[in-house]
Scaffold this motif. Sequence first.
Motif, PDB file in Angstrom:
ATOM      1  N   VAL A 133       1.199  -1.284  -0.011  1.00  0.00           N
ATOM      2  CA  VAL A 133      -0.226  -0.183   0.235  1.00  0.00           C
ATOM      3  C   VAL A 133       1.118   1.308   0.214  1.00  0.00           C
ATOM      4  O   VAL A 133       1.654   2.316   0.672  1.00  0.00           O
ATOM      5  N   HIS A 134       0.486   2.428  -0.948  1.00  0.00           N
ATOM      6  CA  HIS A 134       1.513   3.590  -1.052  1.00  0.00           C
ATOM      7  C   HIS A 134       0.499   4.374  -0.173  1.00  0.00           C
ATOM      8  O   HIS A 134      -0.790   4.711  -1.147  1.00  0.00           O
ATOM      9  N   VAL A 135       0.952   5.688   0.164  1.00  0.00           N
ATOM     10  CA  VAL A 135       0.070   6.128   1.556  1.00  0.00           C
ATOM     11  C   VAL A 135       0.967   7.892   1.001  1.00  0.00           C
ATOM     12  O   VAL A 135       1.356   8.079   0.870  1.00  0.00           O
ATOM     13  N   VAL A 136      -0.626   8.595   0.073  1.00  0.00           N
ATOM     14  CA  VAL A 136      -0.529   9.907   0.099  1.00  0.00           C
ATOM     15  C   VAL A 136      -0.856  10.712   1.276  1.00  0.00           C
ATOM     16  O   VAL A 136      -2.117  10.474   1.799  1.00  0.00           O
ATOM     17  N   GLY A 137      -0.076  11.651   1.807  1.00  0.00           N
ATOM     18  CA  GLY A 137      -0.755  12.034   2.997  1.00  0.00           C
ATOM     19  C   GLY A 137      -0.122  13.813   3.016  1.00  0.00           C
ATOM     20  O   GLY A 137       0.589  14.005   2.403  1.00  0.00           O
ATOM     21  N   GLY A 138      -0.214  14.122   4.409  1.00  0.00           N
ATOM     22  CA  GLY A 138       1.036  15.489   4.813  1.00  0.00           C
ATOM     23  C   GLY A 138       0.356  16.171   5.869  1.00  0.00           C
ATOM     24  O   GLY A 138      -0.620  16.075   5.707  1.00  0.00           O
ATOM     25  N   GLY A 139       1.244  16.157   6.418  1.00  0.00           N
ATOM     26  CA  GLY A 139       0.661  17.396   7.676  1.00  0.00           C
ATOM     27  C   GLY A 139      -0.092  16.192   8.938  1.00  0.00           C
ATOM     28  O   GLY A 139      -1.283  17.107   9.549  1.00  0.00           O
ATOM     29  N   GLY A 140       0.363  15.758   9.031  1.00  0.00           N
ATOM     30  CA  GLY A 140      -0.215  14.594   9.891  1.00  0.00           C
ATOM     31  C   GLY A 140      -2.335  13.621   9.355  1.00  0.00           C
ATOM     32  O   GLY A 140      -2.629  13.073  10.371  1.00  0.00           O
ATOM     33  N   THR A 141      -1.859  13.896   8.423  1.00  0.00           N
ATOM     34  CA  THR A 141      -2.908  13.451   7.809  1.00  0.00           C
ATOM     35  C   THR A 141      -3.130  11.519   7.433  1.00  0.00           C
ATOM     36  O   THR A 141      -4.457  11.239   7.522  1.00  0.00           O
ATOM     37  N   ALA A 142      -2.229  11.130   7.811  1.00  0.00           N
ATOM     38  CA  ALA A 142      -1.974  10.010   7.395  1.00  0.00           C
ATOM     39  C   ALA A 142      -1.484   8.710   8.260  1.00  0.00           C
ATOM     40  O   ALA A 142      -0.812   7.955   8.223  1.00  0.00           O
ATOM     41  N   ALA A 143      -0.706   9.348   9.600  1.00  0.00           N
ATOM     42  CA  ALA A 143      -0.075   8.875  10.149  1.00  0.00           C
ATOM     43  C   ALA A 143      -0.844   8.236  10.806  1.00  0.00           C
ATOM     44  O   ALA A 143      -0.266   6.874  11.089  1.00  0.00           O
ATOM     45  N   ARG A 144      -1.525   7.910  10.733  1.00  0.00           N
ATOM     46  CA  ARG A 144      -2.697   6.720  11.880  1.00  0.00           C
ATOM     47  C   ARG A 144      -2.908   5.609  11.293  1.00  0.00           C
ATOM     48  O   ARG A 144      -2.500   4.295  11.417  1.00  0.00           O
ATOM     49  N   TYR A 145      -3.107   5.787  10.195  1.00  0.00           N
ATOM     50  CA  TYR A 145      -3.458   4.940   8.764  1.00  0.00           C
ATOM     51  C   TYR A 145      -1.874   3.985   8.527  1.00  0.00           C
ATOM     52  O   TYR A 145      -1.933   3.031   8.297  1.00  0.00           O
ATOM     53  N   LEU A 146      -0.688   5.367   8.772  1.00  0.00           N
ATOM     54  CA  LEU A 146       0.613   4.709   8.487  1.00  0.00           C
ATOM     55  C   LEU A 146       0.629   3.482   9.658  1.00  0.00           C
ATOM     56  O   LEU A 146       1.210   1.826   9.126  1.00  0.00           O
ATOM     57  N   HIS A 147       0.527   3.508  11.594  1.00  0.00           N
ATOM     58  CA  HIS A 147       0.624   2.715  12.164  1.00  0.00           C
ATOM     59  C   HIS A 147      -0.498   1.681  11.569  1.00  0.00           C
ATOM     60  O   HIS A 147      -0.345   0.166  11.898  1.00  0.00           O
ATOM     61  N   VAL A 148      -1.719   1.753  11.151  1.00  0.00           N
ATOM     62  CA  VAL A 148      -3.062   0.682  11.104  1.00  0.00           C
ATOM     63  C   VAL A 148      -2.239  -0.224  10.119  1.00  0.00           C
ATOM     64  O   VAL A 148      -2.482  -1.391  10.233  1.00  0.00           O
ATOM     65  N   LEU A 149      -1.925   0.335   8.918  1.00  0.00           N
ATOM     66  CA  LEU A 149      -1.704  -0.858   7.451  1.00  0.00           C
ATOM     67  C   LEU A 149      -0.108  -1.307   8.489  1.00  0.00           C
ATOM     68  O   LEU A 149      -0.271  -2.702   7.759  1.00  0.00           O
ATOM     69  N   ASP A 150       0.596  -0.692   8.768  1.00  0.00           N
ATOM     70  CA  ASP A 150       2.124  -1.212   8.978  1.00  0.00           C
ATOM     71  C   ASP A 150       1.680  -2.438  10.188  1.00  0.00           C
ATOM     72  O   ASP A 150       2.156  -4.170   9.958  1.00  0.00           O
ATOM     73  N   ALA A 151       0.847  -2.129  11.515  1.00  0.00           N
ATOM     74  CA  ALA A 151       0.170  -3.195  12.142  1.00  0.00           C
ATOM     75  C   ALA A 151      -0.712  -4.425  11.570  1.00  0.00           C
ATOM     76  O   ALA A 151      -0.283  -5.800  12.031  1.00  0.00           O
ATOM     77  N   ALA A 152      -1.152  -4.398   9.657  1.00  0.00           N
ATOM     78  CA  ALA A 152      -2.066  -5.202   9.761  1.00  0.00           C
ATOM     79  C   ALA A 152      -1.846  -6.059   8.822  1.00  0.00           C
ATOM     80  O   ALA A 152      -1.943  -6.603   8.224  1.00  0.00           O
ATOM     81  N   GLY A 153       0.095  -5.119   8.709  1.00  0.00           N
ATOM     82  CA  GLY A 153       1.251  -6.346   7.660  1.00  0.00           C
ATOM     83  C   GLY A 153       0.936  -6.214   6.564  1.00  0.00           C
ATOM     84  O   GLY A 153       2.063  -6.491   6.047  1.00  0.00           O
ATOM     85  N   TYR A 154       0.790  -4.916   6.033  1.00  0.00           N
ATOM     86  CA  TYR A 154       0.505  -4.911   4.772  1.00  0.00           C
ATOM     87  C   TYR A 154       2.343  -3.798   4.443  1.00  0.00           C
ATOM     88  O   TYR A 154       3.250  -3.774   6.023  1.00  0.00           O
ATOM     89  N   GLU A 155       2.793  -4.153   3.184  1.00  0.00           N
ATOM     90  CA  GLU A 155       4.275  -3.448   3.460  1.00  0.00           C
ATOM     91  C   GLU A 155       3.743  -1.975   2.466  1.00  0.00           C
ATOM     92  O   GLU A 155       3.323  -1.233   1.982  1.00  0.00           O
ATOM     93  N   VAL A 156       4.409  -0.995   3.462  1.00  0.00           N
ATOM     94  CA  VAL A 156       3.752   0.355   3.172  1.00  0.00           C
ATOM     95  C   VAL A 156       4.765   1.279   2.715  1.00  0.00           C
ATOM     96  O   VAL A 156       5.939   0.806   3.661  1.00  0.00           O
ATOM     97  N   THR A 157       4.536   1.957   1.625  1.00  0.00           N
ATOM     98  CA  THR A 157       5.076   2.574   1.306  1.00  0.00           C
ATOM     99  C   THR A 157       4.935   4.510   1.094  1.00  0.00           C
ATOM    100  O   THR A 157       3.211   4.510   1.832  1.00  0.00           O
ATOM    101  N   ALA A 158       4.962   5.242   1.465  1.00  0.00           N
ATOM    102  CA  ALA A 158       4.861   6.707   2.061  1.00  0.00           C
ATOM    103  C   ALA A 158       5.273   7.481   0.482  1.00  0.00           C
ATOM    104  O   ALA A 158       6.748   7.906   0.874  1.00  0.00           O
ATOM    105  N   GLY A 159       4.587   8.780   0.685  1.00  0.00           N
ATOM    106  CA  GLY A 159       5.438  10.577   0.281  1.00  0.00           C
ATOM    107  C   GLY A 159       4.236  10.789  -1.093  1.00  0.00           C
ATOM    108  O   GLY A 159       3.712   9.992  -1.465  1.00  0.00           O
ATOM    109  N   ALA A 160       4.985  11.791  -1.390  1.00  0.00           N
ATOM    110  CA  ALA A 160       6.122  12.299  -1.219  1.00  0.00           C
ATOM    111  C   ALA A 160       5.855  13.227  -0.151  1.00  0.00           C
ATOM    112  O   ALA A 160       4.566  14.632   0.321  1.00  0.00           O
ATOM    113  N   LEU A 161       6.472  13.732   0.703  1.00  0.00           N
ATOM    114  CA  LEU A 161       6.150  14.272   2.163  1.00  0.00           C
ATOM    115  C   LEU A 161       7.360  15.131   2.469  1.00  0.00           C
ATOM    116  O   LEU A 161       8.468  14.934   1.385  1.00  0.00           O
ATOM    117  N   ASN A 162       7.685  16.191   2.946  1.00  0.00           N
ATOM    118  CA  ASN A 162       8.182  17.018   4.005  1.00  0.00           C
ATOM    119  C   ASN A 162       9.541  16.467   4.479  1.00  0.00           C
ATOM    120  O   ASN A 162       9.195  16.150   5.493  1.00  0.00           O
TER     121      ASN A 162
END
Length: 445
Positions: free
Chosen positions: A275-304
């Motif tokens: 799963v690739h996550v597009v976020g910024g400004g804290g809008t995706a932080a909880r989804y990163l935790h949730v998806l990682d805990a669920a066992g997905y291979e997670v990438t994110a960005g682009a972020l500052n």
Amino acid sequence: MNADDPLVGVDGLQVDLGGKTVLDGVDAAIDSGSFVGLVGPNGAGKTTLLRTLNGALSPASGTVTVAGERVHDLSSKAASRLVATVPQDTTVAFDFDVRTVVEMGRNPHRSRIGGWDEADTEAVERAFEWTDTDQFADRGIGTLSGGERQRVLLARALAQESPLLLLDEPTASLDINHQVRTLELVRELVSRGKTAVAAIHDLNLAAQYCDELLLLSDGDVAASGPPEAVLTEETLSGAFDANAVVSSHPVTGSVYVTALPDGRRSGSAAPTGRVHVVGGGGTAARYLHVLDAAGYEVTAGALNEGDTDTEAARSLALDVVTVDPFAGVDSEAREAVDERIAAADCVLVADVEVGAGNLPNLRAATNADSVVLVEERPFADRNFVGPEATRVYEALRARGRVVEPSAVPAAVAAAVSESAPAESSTTRPHPPSTDGGRGTDDGDR
């Protein structure tokens, strides 16, 4: 009662119903001027505890004191001068007008021969004012909506002028607007000096509004204290037998609990998809935790660099594409994001604000095989680019799953399971393991 003593004391409380012990050895202390949430799984004894606190149920052993008085040693009227209750069921047996319903709250203060006096009038008018229900005074209670009846019954409880206010599932059967309005009202009453104890089913609402939580499980107190101390992954697992991820809400900062779908367990033997996550400004932080805990291979960005989502991704050792603070997504960053999206089974786009700097992230997401789009706010409220961004967002919206935050785990699971059946996730190309790409920040508009 001394000034420093808790308003409510529960000591060794055991309550039996129908030959079954529902509460067993419950101890609790509730300070004056606090809002305490009772949480726990169904059947944990939340309603039973409330009914014991107001004297409606008698304990097999143990004591309940309110303002230094043993509730079960008092008459019904005397107990009602100390404890007022707002029931879960807002149905009133007869179609009284609203003023009559609220005036019923004065019954504990009136004798059989005593008439209505100025103190009664003042208490009723104050209850109307605090709950903004005077507009309904002459209407029949049966003509009101569920949320309006909830406020009227709260006004009736306030007219009792008791120091302790009990609420049994005050947000049950209400839409989100009335849920928030009800809890905001209780929060305001607490700021005026009331002490409130409410059984609340929604853990996230409880965390947002309550000063402290009392977690009941198997008839006893599993944990008590501030929400961040009670709502931990360990305690939730023990009390609810649930695999939940606990993070912080990016807007309120309060504890935020997300339960993972059935069959998804953290620590699984192998990743269940990418799963690739597009976020910024804290809008995706909880989804990163949730998806990682669920066992997905997670990438994110682009972020500052320095963005809250960047820090969350790094704390989880995720692959994240970053740029310098306040920089926009350049061609190098866009290429890095494209590679990760091409390797992903699903792209999750958070409820992010969009400016010229991070618009390339949305454009890249339009190339994804499967998109899950989180909407908490209308895009018009988050669009700082104009028609161009609207066109890109509408293209995403037309082909993606549009969900509320609570539905993200299930939506991602469905999207991943449906993604490219002929091309398994184990054979898809891995993105480069680097965070040297370029990204954006919600502050760059």
